[in-house]
Design a protein around this motif. Structure first.
Motif, PDB file in Angstrom:
ATOM      1  N   ARG A  99      50.619  68.989  32.375  1.00  0.00           N
ATOM      2  CA  ARG A  99      49.688  70.502  31.879  1.00  0.00           C
ATOM      3  C   ARG A  99      49.036  69.571  30.921  1.00  0.00           C
ATOM      4  O   ARG A  99      47.794  69.869  31.264  1.00  0.00           O
ATOM      5  CB  ARG A  99      50.170  71.723  32.084  1.00  0.00           C
ATOM      6  N   ARG A 141      47.899  66.630  30.162  1.00  0.00           N
ATOM      7  CA  ARG A 141      47.129  65.318  30.589  1.00  0.00           C
ATOM      8  C   ARG A 141      46.217  65.697  32.543  1.00  0.00           C
ATOM      9  O   ARG A 141      44.709  66.027  32.435  1.00  0.00           O
ATOM     10  CB  ARG A 141      47.268  64.432  31.109  1.00  0.00           C
ATOM     11  N   ALA A 142      47.087  67.234  32.745  1.00  0.00           N
ATOM     12  CA  ALA A 142      46.094  67.227  34.348  1.00  0.00           C
ATOM     13  C   ALA A 142      44.936  68.700  33.433  1.00  0.00           C
ATOM     14  O   ALA A 142      43.962  68.084  34.543  1.00  0.00           O
ATOM     15  CB  ALA A 142      47.349  67.455  34.862  1.00  0.00           C
ATOM     16  N   ASP A 143      44.579  69.525  32.521  1.00  0.00           N
ATOM     17  CA  ASP A 143      44.170  70.381  32.654  1.00  0.00           C
ATOM     18  C   ASP A 143      44.035  70.719  30.853  1.00  0.00           C
ATOM     19  O   ASP A 143      44.677  71.561  30.064  1.00  0.00           O
ATOM     20  CB  ASP A 143      44.557  71.552  32.865  1.00  0.00           C
ATOM     21  N   HIS A 188      39.441  77.603  26.979  1.00  0.00           N
ATOM     22  CA  HIS A 188      41.233  76.993  27.171  1.00  0.00           C
ATOM     23  C   HIS A 188      41.798  77.335  26.158  1.00  0.00           C
ATOM     24  O   HIS A 188      42.243  76.172  25.515  1.00  0.00           O
ATOM     25  CB  HIS A 188      41.302  76.504  28.628  1.00  0.00           C
ATOM     26  N   ARG A 246      40.639  81.814  28.349  1.00  0.00           N
ATOM     27  CA  ARG A 246      41.801  81.107  28.943  1.00  0.00           C
ATOM     28  C   ARG A 246      42.959  80.692  28.524  1.00  0.00           C
ATOM     29  O   ARG A 246      42.243  80.315  27.730  1.00  0.00           O
ATOM     30  CB  ARG A 246      41.342  80.162  30.762  1.00  0.00           C
ATOM     31  N   PRO A 303      43.580  72.094  27.569  1.00  0.00           N
ATOM     32  CA  PRO A 303      42.591  72.905  26.361  1.00  0.00           C
ATOM     33  C   PRO A 303      42.337  72.630  25.109  1.00  0.00           C
ATOM     34  O   PRO A 303      41.739  71.734  24.750  1.00  0.00           O
ATOM     35  CB  PRO A 303      44.070  74.026  26.015  1.00  0.00           C
ATOM     36  N   SER A 361      47.069  79.949  28.774  1.00  0.00           N
ATOM     37  CA  SER A 361      48.148  79.270  29.874  1.00  0.00           C
ATOM     38  C   SER A 361      49.220  78.663  28.236  1.00  0.00           C
ATOM     39  O   SER A 361      48.904  78.838  27.540  1.00  0.00           O
ATOM     40  CB  SER A 361      47.996  78.472  30.298  1.00  0.00           C
TER      41      SER A 361
END
Length: 397
Positions: free
Chosen positions: A84, A86-88, A7, A36, A90, A38
């Motif tokens: 983001r 923190r939550a997901d 990611h 992936r 990379p 983002s």
């Protein structure tokens, strides 16, 4: 080596950085498919398959006053991306230009243990050189577009690699100049002046009026001269362009064909920025202009460490093309330079020779793949491999 899909968060804040980021994403997918992506960007990054957490199109502002005016939007975007991270989290954060915003995001990533690659160096060698210490604290590696930048970062102990300039690979016309002029419905016997005011809303507001005055000055002296205005995709033409145009000049507007316009033009009136390098690679003479708010200029003037602001001149190491900045950006002064480029063959050739030197200094290309290899090295090894310092085309081992 771990070759599982990764990611990667990619953050670009304006059109040229968005394009560079998109090409890097495509290169990563060629080298190791299935990752992936983002982040934040404009249309190009989204088209390359990146989940657009934040749309950057309304955040591309320049200047102190302009940033303050858009502070809430910029702050909201930064908070969204931090959340983001923190939550997901990379495997890698790639930051492309947009320096003040991105360095704040880098500090959050560093605290979370996320490796950070910065692509397109802040111009610390031009102004605010003391920022380099702050940069070194929050990034793991710097990918630079100009050879002279490597020594600066090496001197301050920051891992750096010259990757080449992505424009070398992408700047090319779609057809010969005469074919483009015909396709744009231009008079093949009349000279063409391309108008490149920049893509940001503030740049359009500041530059288009002086461009229109310059065009009127030129049209009075050269009734057959033609003007072409290429617009970046995503520009709000009705809001940001049309109110500033003079309909009596018959300016030909085109979207998404900047390189064709560069090739078809005999000379250009162009805002300082990446476009001056694109014009140099195309070999098209130009007059560079730039205006910012009086407050911004008063501050920046005290901080600048270099004489020229046009990237074409900076890369050349000399003033190859003339610059008209702030109070010097007067219609009659810009018009006189454009007129000379249109009517003096010896001067035109002299400028073209200088632009050829710019092209030579930018090297052989391959930047997108080279920075993609840097990204893989950071994810696979946690650092840059020493062998990568040899050349921008060196294969990662």
């Amino acid at each position: 080596m771990n070759t599982r899909p990764r990611h990667i968060m990619v953050v670009a804040g304006e059109a040229s950085g968005d394009q560079h980021a998109a090409e890097m994403v495509r290169a990563l997918e060629r080298l190791r498919p299935g990752n992936r992506y983002s982040g934040m960007g404009c249309d190009a990054l989204a088209a390359a398959g990146t989940e657009r957490i934040v749309d950057a199109r309304d955040l591309a502002v320049v200047g102190l006053w302009e940033v303050l005016a858009h502070y809430r939007d910029i702050r909201r975007a930064l908070d969204t991306l931090k959340a983001r991270l923190r939550a997901d989290p990379p495997d890698l954060l790639v930051l492309v230009d947009y320096v003040e915003f991105n360095l704040r995001l880098a500090r959050t990533a560093k605290a979370l243990g996320i490796p950070v690659l910065f692509y397109v160096s802040p111009q610390v060698w031009a102004w605010r050189a003391r920022r380099v210490r702050r940069i070194g604290e929050v990034i793991d590696a710097m990918a630079v577009l100009f050879p002279f930048e490597t020594e600066f970062y090496q001197r301050h102990g920051i891992p750096v690699r010259y990757v080449g300039n992505p424009l070398v690979d992408t700047v090319r016309p779609g057809a010969p100049p005469e074919v483009i002029r015909q396709d744009l419905d231009l008079d093949p016997e009349a000279q063409v002046v391309g108008l490149l005011p920049g893509s940001r809303r503030g740049e359009l507001r500041r530059h288009l009026p002086v461009m229109m005055q310059t065009c009127r000055w030129l049209r009075r002296r050269h009734p057959r001269v033609q003007f072409v205005l290429p617009l970046a995709p995503g520009v709000n033409v009705e809001r940001d362009v049309t109110p500033h145009l003079d309909p009596q000049l018959g300016i030909r507007q085109v979207t998404g064909r900047t390189h064709d316009v560069l090739a078809a033009s005999h000379t250009l009136i162009i805002a300082s920025g990446t476009a001056t390098l694109e014009a140099a690679l195309m070999g098209t003479p130009m007059a560079i202009l730039y205006r910012v708010s009086p407050l911004t200029y008063a501050v920046l003037k005290r901080m600048l460490l270099i004489r020229d602001i046009g990237l074409a001149n900076i890369v050349a190491g000399e003033r190859v093309v003339q610059e008209f900045v702030q109070s010097r950006a007067r219609p009659e002064a810009i018009g006189a330079e454009v007129e000379r480029l249109l009517t003096d063959p010896d001067y035109h050739q002299q400028v073209c020779q200088g632009l050829a030197r710019v092209r030579a200094r930018l090297g052989d290309g391959g930047a997108s793949e080279n920075v993609a290899r840097m990204a893989l090295e950071l994810m696979d090894h946690g650092r840059l491999l020493p062998s990568g310092n040899a050349s921008p085309t060196t294969e990662a081992s």
